[in-house]
Design an enzyme around this catalytic site. Structure first.
Site, short mmCIF file in Angstrom:
data_model
loop_
_atom_site.label_atom_id
_atom_site.label_comp_id
_atom_site.label_asym_id
_atom_site.label_seq_id
_atom_site.Cartn_x
_atom_site.Cartn_y
_atom_site.Cartn_z
N ALA A 255 -2.36 -7.27 10.22
CA ALA A 255 -1.23 -9.10 9.96
C ALA A 255 -1.86 -10.37 11.36
CB ALA A 255 -0.17 -9.08 9.67
N SER B 155 -7.26 -4.80 7.72
CA SER B 155 -6.37 -6.67 7.03
C SER B 155 -4.93 -6.02 8.46
CB SER B 155 -5.99 -6.98 6.63
OG SER B 155 -5.53 -6.74 5.22
N LYS C 159 -4.77 6.25 3.13
CA LYS C 159 -4.92 5.93 4.49
C LYS C 159 -4.77 6.01 5.58
CE LYS C 159 -4.14 1.99 5.24
NZ LYS C 159 -3.74 0.87 6.31
N THR D 239 -7.47 1.69 9.98
CA THR D 239 -5.59 2.22 11.25
C THR D 239 -5.91 3.29 11.55
OG1 THR D 239 -5.55 3.74 8.48
CG2 THR D 239 -4.58 1.48 8.91
N LYS E 290 0.56 -0.98 -0.31
CA LYS E 290 0.11 0.29 0.65
C LYS E 290 0.45 1.31 -0.22
CE LYS E 290 -3.48 -2.35 2.52
NZ LYS E 290 -4.82 -2.90 4.13
N SER F 105 -1.99 -0.44 14.17
CA SER F 105 -1.70 0.40 13.04
C SER F 105 -0.71 1.46 13.29
CB SER F 105 -2.52 1.53 13.25
OG SER F 105 -2.70 2.63 12.22
#
Length: 335
Positions: A142, A140, A193, A250, A110, A256
């Site tokens: 991890a 998502s 984001k 996030t 990303k 995050s």
């Protein structure tokens, strides 16, 4: 090798690459997880898990680890790149000459290519031509994927067949993969984001409260949508998993890294000190500069992005950044 046991090379052995490799292996794929440092790959192989970035989740039997890129790619039906955005082009340039003709490519990186400000599908197209590619993105973390907690993402490709194939590799009883043809929208949502999450961390770290966080997320989404649609993305994508879903995740959870960067900056730490404390790549730091420059080039108004960029790259005090946003002239909400 059968249709039930595809060979998939996952390039990038950080937390997200490892989590995807585990998911794919649990789903029956033969997975080769590649890391660029031999010492790290040897440690992962020896430990049978990623103790640094994803401890406590043993590798399934179908997952092997290597630092040999050629070995990872040999016979692979699919290559999934999961490296930081600044390394994406270099890894792809090395991989393409080694990929077999029938091998297809997707990525879960990303970000934006920092030198050219290109979206990653543009970088891939320069090296692969019109060969179908796909991007995997959505809310998502991890560790939650490794824990088998319910997760949903989007797979976007110009080829419906390719998108369905990648979604099929990923889909399980605890991981849902939707498909889309909007690569641009999904990439913009996944990159921008991270910038907003740094902003949310700064606001929370300064003690501005839940009202401020909700306003920042909502107006941040408006910025992301303006940029995404200016580049050709679709509104519904940016309102979906890869846009609003990933943004909410996030900005609101301390898993995050980008949010934690903002929290650290609000506490007075430098970027380098915050990175050392976090211990992993923080995509939003570099992406803020790329998104800011891209928005200026297109004439797209992104005031939150601008203030985050100025904090990160022009030494603006975080408190002053918040005051700059609060001091903007009043206007209608729409737009």
């Amino acid at each position: 090798m059968t249709a039930q046991h595809p060979v998939i090379a996952v390039l990038g052995s950080g937390s997200w690459g490892t989590a995807l490799a585990i998911l794919l292996s649990r789903n029956g794929a033969i997975v080769r997880l590649w890391g660029h440092l031999a010492t790290e790959s040897e440690r992962l192989h020896r430990d049978g898990e990623n103790r640094e970035f994803l401890p406590g989740y043993p590798f399934p039997g179908g997952l092997s680890v290597t630092a040999d890129l050629g070995a990872a790619l040999q016979g692979a039906e699919e290559v999934i790149i999961v490296v930081p955005s600044h390394a994406f082009k270099a890894v792809l340039e090395k991989a393409v000459p080694m990929m077999e003709l029938q091998t297809s490519l997707s990525w879960a990186t990303k970000g934006v290519e920092p030198q050219t400000l290109s979206l990653l599908h543009e970088v891939a197209a320069d090296l692969l031509g019109d060969k179908p590619t796909a991007v995997i993105s959505g809310p998502s973390f991890a560790s939650e994927v490794a824990k088998r907690l319910p997760t949903a993402v989007t797979v976007a490709s110009s080829s419906p067949e390719h998108a369905e194939k990648i979604a099929g590799y990923l889909h399980s009883d605890c991981f849902r993969a939707y498909t889309s043809d909007d690569i641009i929208g999904l990439e913009v949502g996944g990159a921008a984001k991270n910038v907003m999450a740094i902003g949310a961390g700064i606001a929370d770290g300064l003690g501005f409260g839940a009202n401020t966080r909700a306003a920042l997320i909502t107006r941040g989404l408006a910025e992301i949508m303006r940029l995404g649609m200016a580049l050709g993305g679709k509104r519904e994508t940016l309102m979906g998993l890869g846009g609003m879903g990933d943004l909410v995740l996030t900005c609101t959870d301390d898993q995050s890294r980008n949010r934690r960067m903002g929290l650290a900056l609000a506490q007075g730490l430098s970027i380098d000190e915050a990175k050392q404390e976090i211990g992993q790549e923080v995509e939003g730091v570099m992406t803020a500069q790329a998104i800011y420059n891209k928005a200026r080039k297109l004439g797209v108004e992104m005031p939150i992005t601008e203030q985050v960029y100025r904090v990160l790259h022009q030494n603006l005090d975080p408190k002053e950044a918040v005051q700059n946003l609060l001091g903007r002239r009043k206007r209608q909400e729409a737009g």
